[in-house]
Design a protein around this motif. Structure first.
Motif, PDB file in Angstrom:
ATOM      1  N   ALA A  27      -3.711 -60.335  15.045  1.00  0.00           N
ATOM      2  CA  ALA A  27      -3.497 -58.467  15.540  1.00  0.00           C
ATOM      3  C   ALA A  27      -4.038 -58.732  17.572  1.00  0.00           C
ATOM      4  O   ALA A  27      -5.123 -59.285  17.668  1.00  0.00           O
ATOM      5  CB  ALA A  27      -5.142 -58.056  14.866  1.00  0.00           C
ATOM      6  N   LEU A  28      -2.982 -58.034  17.629  1.00  0.00           N
ATOM      7  CA  LEU A  28      -3.127 -57.274  19.153  1.00  0.00           C
ATOM      8  C   LEU A  28      -2.901 -55.936  19.765  1.00  0.00           C
ATOM      9  O   LEU A  28      -2.723 -56.027  18.998  1.00  0.00           O
ATOM     10  CB  LEU A  28      -1.717 -59.357  19.847  1.00  0.00           C
ATOM     11  N   GLY A  29      -3.410 -56.015  21.382  1.00  0.00           N
ATOM     12  CA  GLY A  29      -3.608 -54.778  21.966  1.00  0.00           C
ATOM     13  C   GLY A  29      -1.483 -55.479  22.276  1.00  0.00           C
ATOM     14  O   GLY A  29      -1.410 -56.448  22.539  1.00  0.00           O
ATOM     15  N   ILE A  30      -1.361 -54.015  22.444  1.00  0.00           N
ATOM     16  CA  ILE A  30       0.058 -53.515  22.891  1.00  0.00           C
ATOM     17  C   ILE A  30       0.395 -54.702  24.236  1.00  0.00           C
ATOM     18  O   ILE A  30       1.502 -54.679  24.434  1.00  0.00           O
ATOM     19  CB  ILE A  30       0.226 -52.341  23.251  1.00  0.00           C
ATOM     20  N   VAL A  31      -0.410 -54.671  24.916  1.00  0.00           N
ATOM     21  CA  VAL A  31      -0.171 -55.631  26.453  1.00  0.00           C
ATOM     22  C   VAL A  31      -0.158 -56.959  25.811  1.00  0.00           C
ATOM     23  O   VAL A  31       0.671 -57.384  26.574  1.00  0.00           O
ATOM     24  CB  VAL A  31      -1.314 -55.226  27.722  1.00  0.00           C
ATOM     25  N   GLU A  32      -1.127 -57.434  25.077  1.00  0.00           N
ATOM     26  CA  GLU A  32      -1.170 -58.649  24.822  1.00  0.00           C
ATOM     27  C   GLU A  32      -0.023 -59.296  23.926  1.00  0.00           C
ATOM     28  O   GLU A  32       0.882 -60.092  24.501  1.00  0.00           O
ATOM     29  CB  GLU A  32      -1.897 -58.842  24.142  1.00  0.00           C
ATOM     30  N   ALA A  33       0.185 -58.665  23.280  1.00  0.00           N
ATOM     31  CA  ALA A  33       1.536 -58.320  22.294  1.00  0.00           C
ATOM     32  C   ALA A  33       2.750 -58.538  23.431  1.00  0.00           C
ATOM     33  O   ALA A  33       3.738 -59.108  23.126  1.00  0.00           O
ATOM     34  CB  ALA A  33       1.994 -57.250  21.527  1.00  0.00           C
ATOM     35  N   ARG A  34       2.927 -56.947  24.147  1.00  0.00           N
ATOM     36  CA  ARG A  34       4.398 -56.956  25.063  1.00  0.00           C
ATOM     37  C   ARG A  34       4.519 -58.416  26.316  1.00  0.00           C
ATOM     38  O   ARG A  34       4.997 -59.222  26.287  1.00  0.00           O
ATOM     39  CB  ARG A  34       4.188 -56.097  26.398  1.00  0.00           C
ATOM     40  N   ASN A  35       2.938 -59.126  26.464  1.00  0.00           N
ATOM     41  CA  ASN A  35       2.920 -60.403  26.942  1.00  0.00           C
ATOM     42  C   ASN A  35       3.530 -61.783  26.586  1.00  0.00           C
ATOM     43  O   ASN A  35       3.729 -63.007  26.892  1.00  0.00           O
ATOM     44  CB  ASN A  35       2.078 -60.458  27.874  1.00  0.00           C
ATOM     45  N   GLN A  36       3.533 -61.686  25.177  1.00  0.00           N
ATOM     46  CA  GLN A  36       3.528 -62.728  24.345  1.00  0.00           C
ATOM     47  C   GLN A  36       5.019 -62.278  23.526  1.00  0.00           C
ATOM     48  O   GLN A  36       5.363 -62.771  22.019  1.00  0.00           O
ATOM     49  CB  GLN A  36       2.290 -63.129  23.699  1.00  0.00           C
ATOM     50  N   LEU A  37       5.944 -61.525  23.102  1.00  0.00           N
ATOM     51  CA  LEU A  37       6.875 -61.020  22.724  1.00  0.00           C
ATOM     52  C   LEU A  37       8.404 -61.971  22.002  1.00  0.00           C
ATOM     53  O   LEU A  37       8.017 -62.244  20.424  1.00  0.00           O
ATOM     54  CB  LEU A  37       7.495 -59.833  22.973  1.00  0.00           C
ATOM     55  N   GLY A  38       7.947 -62.618  23.150  1.00  0.00           N
ATOM     56  CA  GLY A  38       9.327 -63.863  22.761  1.00  0.00           C
ATOM     57  C   GLY A  38       8.690 -64.710  22.012  1.00  0.00           C
ATOM     58  O   GLY A  38       9.108 -65.146  20.867  1.00  0.00           O
ATOM     59  N   THR A  39       7.632 -65.185  21.904  1.00  0.00           N
ATOM     60  CA  THR A  39       6.636 -66.138  20.377  1.00  0.00           C
ATOM     61  C   THR A  39       6.480 -65.570  19.590  1.00  0.00           C
ATOM     62  O   THR A  39       6.670 -65.746  18.144  1.00  0.00           O
ATOM     63  CB  THR A  39       4.735 -66.592  21.672  1.00  0.00           C
ATOM     64  N   THR A  85       2.260 -59.910  12.655  1.00  0.00           N
ATOM     65  CA  THR A  85       1.739 -59.810  13.724  1.00  0.00           C
ATOM     66  C   THR A  85       0.971 -58.141  13.531  1.00  0.00           C
ATOM     67  O   THR A  85       2.001 -57.050  13.640  1.00  0.00           O
ATOM     68  CB  THR A  85       2.320 -60.247  15.347  1.00  0.00           C
ATOM     69  N   ARG A  86       0.058 -57.258  13.497  1.00  0.00           N
ATOM     70  CA  ARG A  86      -0.308 -56.022  13.801  1.00  0.00           C
ATOM     71  C   ARG A  86      -0.891 -55.581  15.466  1.00  0.00           C
ATOM     72  O   ARG A  86      -1.344 -56.769  16.254  1.00  0.00           O
ATOM     73  CB  ARG A  86      -2.184 -55.517  13.387  1.00  0.00           C
ATOM     74  N   ILE A  87       0.053 -54.901  15.460  1.00  0.00           N
ATOM     75  CA  ILE A  87       0.041 -54.458  17.397  1.00  0.00           C
ATOM     76  C   ILE A  87      -0.482 -52.847  17.283  1.00  0.00           C
ATOM     77  O   ILE A  87      -0.370 -52.032  16.936  1.00  0.00           O
ATOM     78  CB  ILE A  87       1.366 -54.494  17.958  1.00  0.00           C
ATOM     79  N   SER A  88      -1.641 -52.964  18.034  1.00  0.00           N
ATOM     80  CA  SER A  88      -2.540 -51.684  18.393  1.00  0.00           C
ATOM     81  C   SER A  88      -2.032 -50.940  19.796  1.00  0.00           C
ATOM     82  O   SER A  88      -2.229 -52.209  21.297  1.00  0.00           O
ATOM     83  CB  SER A  88      -3.942 -51.975  17.850  1.00  0.00           C
ATOM     84  N   ARG A  89      -2.174 -50.215  19.662  1.00  0.00           N
ATOM     85  CA  ARG A  89      -1.695 -48.701  20.804  1.00  0.00           C
ATOM     86  C   ARG A  89      -2.887 -47.977  21.185  1.00  0.00           C
ATOM     87  O   ARG A  89      -3.270 -47.712  22.143  1.00  0.00           O
ATOM     88  CB  ARG A  89      -0.674 -48.840  21.023  1.00  0.00           C
ATOM     89  N   SER A  90      -3.413 -47.093  20.178  1.00  0.00           N
ATOM     90  CA  SER A  90      -4.626 -47.313  19.925  1.00  0.00           C
ATOM     91  C   SER A  90      -5.521 -47.225  18.614  1.00  0.00           C
ATOM     92  O   SER A  90      -4.318 -47.840  17.661  1.00  0.00           O
ATOM     93  CB  SER A  90      -4.593 -45.583  20.574  1.00  0.00           C
ATOM     94  N   SER A  91      -6.339 -46.837  18.262  1.00  0.00           N
ATOM     95  CA  SER A  91      -7.157 -46.668  17.570  1.00  0.00           C
ATOM     96  C   SER A  91      -6.022 -45.827  15.944  1.00  0.00           C
ATOM     97  O   SER A  91      -5.883 -46.626  14.802  1.00  0.00           O
ATOM     98  CB  SER A  91      -8.550 -46.698  16.675  1.00  0.00           C
ATOM     99  N   GLU A 128      -2.377 -45.666  16.713  1.00  0.00           N
ATOM    100  CA  GLU A 128      -1.235 -46.171  16.787  1.00  0.00           C
ATOM    101  C   GLU A 128      -1.211 -47.777  16.801  1.00  0.00           C
ATOM    102  O   GLU A 128      -1.681 -48.220  17.400  1.00  0.00           O
ATOM    103  CB  GLU A 128      -1.145 -45.352  18.393  1.00  0.00           C
ATOM    104  N   ARG A 129      -0.835 -47.847  15.499  1.00  0.00           N
ATOM    105  CA  ARG A 129      -0.821 -49.189  15.304  1.00  0.00           C
ATOM    106  C   ARG A 129       0.409 -49.121  14.317  1.00  0.00           C
ATOM    107  O   ARG A 129       1.464 -48.891  13.998  1.00  0.00           O
ATOM    108  CB  ARG A 129      -1.824 -49.377  14.289  1.00  0.00           C
ATOM    109  N   ALA A 130       1.286 -51.643  14.867  1.00  0.00           N
ATOM    110  CA  ALA A 130       2.562 -51.159  14.060  1.00  0.00           C
ATOM    111  C   ALA A 130       2.349 -52.064  13.808  1.00  0.00           C
ATOM    112  O   ALA A 130       1.329 -53.278  13.869  1.00  0.00           O
ATOM    113  CB  ALA A 130       3.206 -50.909  14.710  1.00  0.00           C
TER     114      ALA A 130
END
Length: 104
Positions: free
Chosen positions: A11-23, A35-41, A43-45
């Protein structure tokens, strides 16, 4: 190959996920990692491989077909009346299925 659902997904926040997107994409495609990605409580994907996504869609279609098949069989057994519907939404609701607009 289906994703490994025995381990808790990363589980990652959106900024962390953006920084690691390729990986993260490589892990999803080659390792079927989720990988769970959270923008807010609210907004999750979830990031999964396209192959895993297609497998989920197939499973959903099979489940929906099973609902419809069972409704037809129940009608044939006399356990369910033939219904007419004013809208597609009413039909989907009666069969306990998500409407096309609720699908991703």
């Amino acid at each position: 190959m289906a994703p490994d659902t025995t381990a808790e997904p990363n589980a990652l926040g959106i900024v962390e996920a953006r920084n690691q997107l390729g990986t993260l994409v490589a892990r999803a495609v080659h390792g079927h990692a989720v990988t769970r990605i959270s923008r807010s409580s609210h907004e999750r994907a979830v990031l999964i491989s396209e192959a895993d996504y297609e497998e989920l869609l197939r499973a959903r279609r099979e489940l929906e077909a099973g609902h419809v098949t069972e409704a037809i069989a129940a009608h044939a057994r006399g356990e369910r009346e033939m219904m007419t519907y004013d809208s597609k939404e009413a039909l989907y609701a009666d069969l306990d299925l998500p409407t096309p607009s609720e699908r991703s």
